[in-house]
Scaffold this motif. Structure first.
Motif, short mmCIF file in Angstrom:
data_model
loop_
_atom_site.label_atom_id
_atom_site.label_comp_id
_atom_site.label_asym_id
_atom_site.label_seq_id
_atom_site.Cartn_x
_atom_site.Cartn_y
_atom_site.Cartn_z
N ASN A 56 0.84 -1.21 0.00
CA ASN A 56 0.00 0.00 0.00
C ASN A 56 0.87 1.25 0.00
O ASN A 56 0.70 2.15 -0.82
CB ASN A 56 -0.87 0.04 1.26
N VAL A 57 1.80 1.29 0.95
CA VAL A 57 2.65 2.48 1.11
C VAL A 57 3.55 2.65 -0.12
O VAL A 57 3.68 3.74 -0.67
CB VAL A 57 3.50 2.37 2.40
N TYR A 58 4.13 1.54 -0.57
CA TYR A 58 5.10 1.60 -1.67
C TYR A 58 4.46 2.08 -2.97
O TYR A 58 4.97 3.01 -3.63
CB TYR A 58 5.73 0.22 -1.87
N PHE A 59 3.33 1.48 -3.34
CA PHE A 59 2.71 1.84 -4.63
C PHE A 59 1.96 3.17 -4.56
O PHE A 59 1.82 3.86 -5.57
CB PHE A 59 1.84 0.70 -5.15
N THR A 60 1.51 3.56 -3.36
CA THR A 60 0.98 4.92 -3.19
C THR A 60 2.08 5.92 -3.51
O THR A 60 1.86 6.92 -4.21
CB THR A 60 0.51 5.14 -1.73
N LEU B 199 -4.05 6.66 -7.43
CA LEU B 199 -4.27 7.32 -6.13
C LEU B 199 -5.66 7.07 -5.52
O LEU B 199 -5.75 6.77 -4.33
CB LEU B 199 -4.00 8.82 -6.23
N PRO B 200 -6.77 7.19 -6.29
CA PRO B 200 -8.07 6.93 -5.66
C PRO B 200 -8.18 5.51 -5.12
O PRO B 200 -8.75 5.28 -4.04
CB PRO B 200 -9.08 7.16 -6.80
N ILE B 201 -7.63 4.53 -5.86
CA ILE B 201 -7.67 3.13 -5.40
C ILE B 201 -6.76 2.98 -4.18
O ILE B 201 -7.12 2.32 -3.20
CB ILE B 201 -7.23 2.17 -6.54
N ALA B 202 -5.58 3.61 -4.24
CA ALA B 202 -4.64 3.56 -3.11
C ALA B 202 -5.30 4.11 -1.85
O ALA B 202 -5.12 3.57 -0.75
CB ALA B 202 -3.38 4.35 -3.44
N ALA B 203 -6.07 5.19 -2.01
CA ALA B 203 -6.74 5.81 -0.86
C ALA B 203 -7.71 4.83 -0.20
O ALA B 203 -7.71 4.66 1.03
CB ALA B 203 -7.48 7.07 -1.30
N ILE B 204 -8.51 4.17 -1.02
CA ILE B 204 -9.50 3.21 -0.49
C ILE B 204 -8.78 2.04 0.21
O ILE B 204 -9.12 1.66 1.33
CB ILE B 204 -10.42 2.69 -1.63
N HIS C 262 13.75 -1.00 -4.15
CA HIS C 262 13.11 -0.07 -3.22
C HIS C 262 11.91 -0.70 -2.52
O HIS C 262 11.56 -0.28 -1.42
CB HIS C 262 12.78 1.26 -3.92
N TRP C 263 11.34 -1.73 -3.13
CA TRP C 263 10.35 -2.52 -2.38
C TRP C 263 11.05 -3.19 -1.19
O TRP C 263 10.51 -3.21 -0.09
CB TRP C 263 9.70 -3.57 -3.29
#
Length: 431
Positions: free
Chosen positions: A74-78, A113-118, A368-369
């Motif tokens: 979640n954090v990485y791909f956001t 971003l919208p998907i990451a937020a959810i 970086h992952w």
């Protein structure tokens, strides 16, 4: 001179073909299969009590490892998504001309971003109690044997205006505000870009420049605080004053690598014919330069903590370096994110050839992952972590989902900002 640019197809649109979708879906299904295998193996071997784990001697459950993996990704791909929008905004704020034909590629990453937020907000509600030690009410109860004066002192940062140990209103409010504004700015940029394509003129470029400046100010604050909230607060006792910079640099290198890979992929498919080896060279220089910047921050943080040797600071590195599980990954992290990119991309030619950049950028996205894995797992799982089927599977599922969303978003609009006032300058870009 303007006629030279007109020789190119400026109304080009990316065709997200069934073949490309099928390839990405195949990776997603392989990832899902590995994830299932990883979960089954963890269920068979899990459930044992782990001495010295952060859970405070409580039994360790297989799902905690799944939760940690979901949080890492979640954090990485956001980060990769918001860096796309950040790098886009930088081009306008700096009045950059060279990058004009590839700005839409950068902006497309914001579609995640919208998907990451959810995902982020939902997973915090479901998993937060297992991931974040500070979300345990007994830590704030002076009558409890678990009372922790240090965490109690930091409690208001999570719980204000509620009572400490109840419901982290302030923490969740920050998460919602950050994602809300990131999505707002991304949508605003998309609207202005669409209007520029239809109407032309320079007014949209000036408007984009103003909005980019507002976004960059907000991003400077929000990227640092989100790093403290989402990553540093896992190790609640420990803190580093340059942690916000450090997380940003890791996100930035991964985001630049993803942008570079996408540009090379599109070039390979016959798109972006205006983009030449000079543009690719510039992307290569960014990747090379910011890999060194990441290393500088990593080393600065490590050296100061090592030299001062204050127990509450050094514990962060000791529990990673001395661990049988994580010790080796510290060196993998430095090797993948500094040594290899530094050696491979040092020459001018290497930065101009797709094959070197494909290799290095792919390594950096994985590398970086690993960096985020090292930031999250030791504090959440103690000795129960590691990289296995579950980690690889989750990474592949997230990575291919992001690729589907980003390329899907890219296919919806013009690939080249045909009315960008600096397109001519970019056409003659030579370094």
């Amino acid at each position: 001179m303007a006629h030279e640019v007109q020789n190119f197809n400026l109304d080009q649109k990316f065709d997200f073909t069934a073949g490309i979708k099928k390839s990405i879906m195949t990776v997603l299904l392989i990832g899902a299969a590995l994830l299932v295998v990883g979960i089954v193996l963890a269920m068979m071997g899990g459930g044992h009590a782990e001495e010295g784990a952060e859970a405070g001697g409580h039994a360790f459950h297989w799902y905690q490892r799944l939760f940690a993996n979901i949080w890492i990704n979640n954090v990485y791909f956001t980060g990769i998504a918001i860096v796309g929008v950040f790098f886009f905004a930088i081009q306008y704020a700096a009045q950059a001309g060279w990058s004009a034909p590839i700005t839409r590629v950068m902006l497309a990453f914001g579609n995640w971003l919208p998907i990451a937020a959810i995902l982020m907000i939902a997973s915090f509600f479901v998993m937060g109690h297992d991931l974040f030690h500070w979300w345990h009410a007994e830590l704030f109860d002076k009558a409890s044997s678990e009372y922790d004066a240090i965490i109690d002192g930091k409690g208001a940062f999570f719980y204000w205006p509620m009572e400490k140990g109840t419901f982290p209103v302030f923490y969740i409010a920050r998460m919602i505000i950050f994602f809300g504004f990131w999505v707002f700015f991304f949508t605003k940029f998309k609207k202005i870009a669409a209007a520029e394509d239809q109407l032309g003129g320079t007014s949209h470029w000036f408007k984009m420049r103003s909005w980019s400046a507002y976004f960059l100010v907000f991003f400077a604050v929000s990227s640092s605080i989100s790093a403290w909230d989402w990553v540093m607060s896992i190790d609640t006792h420990w803190f580093s004053t340059l942690f916000g910079w450090y997380v940003f640099s890791s996100w930035f290198v991964a985001g630049l690598s993803a942008i570079t890979l996408t540009v090379i992929f599109l070039k390979g498919k016959g798109y972006l014919e205006m983009v030449n080896e000079n543009h690719v060279h510039d992307l290569g220089k960014f990747v090379f330069g910011f890999s060194i910047f990441w290393t500088y921050l990593w080393f600065s943080q490590f050296l100061l903590i090592y030299y001062a040797n204050i127990p509450e600071e050094s514990v962060y590195f000791i529990e990673r370096l001395k661990s049988d599980v994580y010790g080796g990954f510290i060196f993998v992290n430095i090797g993948m994110n500094f040594v290899l990119p530094f050696l491979v991309l040092m020459t001018r030619d290497a930065k101009r050839h797709g094959i070197f950049l494909k290799l290095v950028c792919t390594l950096l996205i994985v590398g970086h992952w690993v960096d985020f894995f090292l930031m999250v797992q030791p504090g959440t799982l103690g000795h129960n972590g590691g990289i296995g089927f579950m980690e690889i599977g989750t990474f592949l599922v997230y990575g291919s989902a992001v690729a589907l969303v980003v390329l899907g978003g890219l296919a919806k609009g013009n690939l080249i900002p045909k009315n960008h006032p600096m397109l001519e300058e970019s056409y003659h870009h030579h370094i």
